[in-house]
Design a protein around this motif. Structure first.
Motif, PDB file in Angstrom:
ATOM      1  N   GLU A 188      -0.745  10.342 -16.660  1.00  0.00           N
ATOM      2  CA  GLU A 188      -1.263  10.126 -15.323  1.00  0.00           C
ATOM      3  C   GLU A 188      -0.269   9.292 -14.532  1.00  0.00           C
ATOM      4  O   GLU A 188       0.636   8.673 -15.076  1.00  0.00           O
ATOM      5  CB  GLU A 188      -2.626   9.423 -15.373  1.00  0.00           C
ATOM      6  N   PHE A 189      -0.495   9.277 -13.217  1.00  0.00           N
ATOM      7  CA  PHE A 189       0.324   8.464 -12.342  1.00  0.00           C
ATOM      8  C   PHE A 189       0.179   6.991 -12.690  1.00  0.00           C
ATOM      9  O   PHE A 189      -0.905   6.517 -13.000  1.00  0.00           O
ATOM     10  CB  PHE A 189      -0.134   8.648 -10.899  1.00  0.00           C
ATOM     11  N   ALA A 190       1.250   6.267 -12.611  1.00  0.00           N
ATOM     12  CA  ALA A 190       1.214   4.810 -12.649  1.00  0.00           C
ATOM     13  C   ALA A 190       2.042   4.311 -11.481  1.00  0.00           C
ATOM     14  O   ALA A 190       3.047   4.923 -11.115  1.00  0.00           O
ATOM     15  CB  ALA A 190       1.771   4.275 -13.963  1.00  0.00           C
ATOM     16  N   PRO A 191       1.653   3.227 -10.852  1.00  0.00           N
ATOM     17  CA  PRO A 191       2.420   2.723  -9.708  1.00  0.00           C
ATOM     18  C   PRO A 191       3.840   2.351 -10.118  1.00  0.00           C
ATOM     19  O   PRO A 191       4.066   1.740 -11.167  1.00  0.00           O
ATOM     20  CB  PRO A 191       1.619   1.495  -9.266  1.00  0.00           C
TER      21      PRO A 191
ATOM     22  N   SER B  82       5.059   3.483  -2.980  1.00  0.00           N
ATOM     23  CA  SER B  82       5.606   4.680  -2.336  1.00  0.00           C
ATOM     24  C   SER B  82       7.098   4.542  -2.077  1.00  0.00           C
ATOM     25  O   SER B  82       7.864   5.503  -2.240  1.00  0.00           O
ATOM     26  CB  SER B  82       4.866   4.948  -1.023  1.00  0.00           C
ATOM     27  N   MET B  83       7.526   3.361  -1.690  1.00  0.00           N
ATOM     28  CA  MET B  83       8.954   3.154  -1.480  1.00  0.00           C
ATOM     29  C   MET B  83       9.706   3.143  -2.808  1.00  0.00           C
ATOM     30  O   MET B  83      10.877   3.533  -2.874  1.00  0.00           O
ATOM     31  CB  MET B  83       9.187   1.842  -0.730  1.00  0.00           C
TER      32      MET B  83
ATOM     33  N   ILE C 183       7.105  -3.865   3.116  1.00  0.00           N
ATOM     34  CA  ILE C 183       7.365  -4.707   1.941  1.00  0.00           C
ATOM     35  C   ILE C 183       8.230  -3.952   0.937  1.00  0.00           C
ATOM     36  O   ILE C 183       9.179  -4.501   0.369  1.00  0.00           O
ATOM     37  CB  ILE C 183       6.038  -5.147   1.301  1.00  0.00           C
ATOM     38  N   GLY C 184       7.896  -2.677   0.708  1.00  0.00           N
ATOM     39  CA  GLY C 184       8.676  -1.880  -0.230  1.00  0.00           C
ATOM     40  C   GLY C 184      10.111  -1.683   0.207  1.00  0.00           C
ATOM     41  O   GLY C 184      11.020  -1.590  -0.632  1.00  0.00           O
TER      42      GLY C 184
END
Length: 426
Positions: A75-78, A250-251, A284-285
């Motif tokens: 699964e996705f992880a940040p 996302s960044m 921030i990213g």
């Protein structure tokens, strides 16, 4: 003639046998064995959460191994956990995006002429969405994790028909939480009206307030009542510093795609702004992942309740404070209200772009490149970007537009072709 002995659950009417019918006040017949088995397996089951985030780091960027699963589902992880591994065990997180790979932005060739001699790239959140509508999964994966773990009774606040409230109702159903809503009424398009119908079917109670004063009064009363109901109050439209953390990741995903050569590093990132949580996370990213040469532009699409640049700066600084509590090395930057670049001229309240023009633009994009934009926010912001680029000396730039929502729905204004009458000269 001998009397026949009928079964206990049957009664005789003339010469026919009919099933036993329940009389008023009589207990229902017990369920059969197979009926009990069917009822047990038809119960909704909550999706598995990531219980041991430390195992995430052994898999790779953009995926995570779900603990306790026999088939080792990914699964996705940040990506924030890969940049700062010490956060994985300390910040609560909820898996909402499913087993998908992060999609890179794509270049749009058929609409290139609408933006001068610039290069247009589109990041489509639709391609990364699973059960939760598009960008809402990123906002909720941090902000709802602690609330769902602490309480089973939630009270949410927001706008009628909004994507956040619609997604919140879905999550409450998935995890078996009781949800009560207090909504502030606002004009809705056809898509939002359809969402509102689903919301009223999915939650236990919905209260709609017609004005901000009645909304504030209702909120105070519900807050007073929560002293004995033990309900967990959620922020209006999920706007808090925890929601900002999702778009920091996302960044990180963009940095990974640039380093792998999937996309050139953009010069300008444009994102529609309603609450501003996405914009704060991207800013921030940008600093964390060292995108110093990238400018980020937000385009206001709709007036939002008690939301301005001051509160946006407070949200961003609050997210930095959350990270600094657990980081081995603190972040050294902060934000001021003037740190955010937002265009305010193209919102629905400004009146510079009427909805009919936006809907025609949306049809044009569908014809040229089969692009899907929601009629209220992203279509308006993308049209505003075209007018802004053509009115400013911007050329030979790589522009990345972040399409946060592309859900298809009926147009708020029905488009009818004009009938032209051709008359012959006498």
């Amino acid at each position: 003639m001998a009397r026949r002995n009928f079964p206990k659950n049957y009664r005789r009417r003339g010469r026919s046998r009919r099933p036993y019918s329940r009389r008023p006040g009589q207990a229902p017949a017990p369920l059969s064995f197979w009926a009990k088995i069917s009822a047990y397996f038809s119960k909704p089951r909550p999706r598995q959460q990531l219980k041991t985030p430390q195992r995430v780091l052994e898999v790779g960027v953009g995926s995570a191994e779900v603990a306790g699963s026999s088939d080792s589902a990914l699964e996705f992880a940040p990506s924030l956990f890969f940049k700062f591994p010490e956060l994985a065990e300390k910040i609560p997180w909820l898996s909402l995006r499913g087993s998908l790979e992060v999609s890179p932005p794509s270049k749009s060739m058929h609409i290139q002429h609408l933006f001068g001699d610039n290069h247009i790239f589109l990041k489509r959140e639709k391609l990364d969405a699973d059960h939760i509508v598009e960008n809402q999964a990123k906002k909720m994966e941090f902000s709802l994790a602690a609330a769902l773990k602490a309480k089973k009774r939630l009270v949410g606040f927001g706008y009628t028909g909004s994507a956040y409230i619609w997604s919140l109702a879905q999550i409450a159903r998935m995890f078996g939480a009781k949800l009560e809503l207090c909504l502030l009424n606002r004009p809705m398009g056809e898509l939002e009206k359809d969402r509102q119908k689903d919301i009223q079917k999915w939650v236990s109670a919905v209260r709609i307030c017609s004005s901000e004063s009645s909304y504030e009064l209702r909120r105070k009363w519900m807050s007073y009542k929560s002293a004995w109901t033990k309900a967990q109050f959620l922020d209006f439209e999920g706007i808090n510093s925890e929601a900002v953390l999702g778009y920091i990741s996302s960044m990180g995903e963009l940095r990974d795609q640039v380093d792998r050569g999937l996309i050139p590093s953009p010069d300008l990132i444009v994102i529609p702004v309603e609450s501003g949580v996405s914009l704060a996370g991207l800013e921030i990213g940008r600093r964390i992942y060292e995108f110093q040469k990238i400018d980020i532009l937000g385009i206001r699409t709709r007036k939002f309740y008690h939301m301005d640049r001051d509160r946006l700066a407070n949200l961003a600084n609050g997210a930095i404070e959350i990270l600094n509590r657990h980081l081995n090395q603190n972040l050294k930057f902060s934000f001021k209200p003037e740190s955010f670049n937002i265009l305010e001229d193209y919102s629905q309240d400004a009146g510079q772009l009427d909805q009919l023009k936006v809907d025609r633009w949306r049809h044009r994009l569908m014809d040229l490149d089969a692009l899907e934009f929601d009629p209220m926010n992203n279509a308006r912001a993308f049209l505003a970007l075209s007018e802004y680029v053509n009115s400013k000396p911007i050329s030979q730039k790589k522009i990345l537009y972040w399409n946060t929502s592309s859900a298809l729905g009926s147009l708020s204004v029905e488009l009818k072709p004009k009938k032209t009458l051709i008359r012959r000269r006498a």
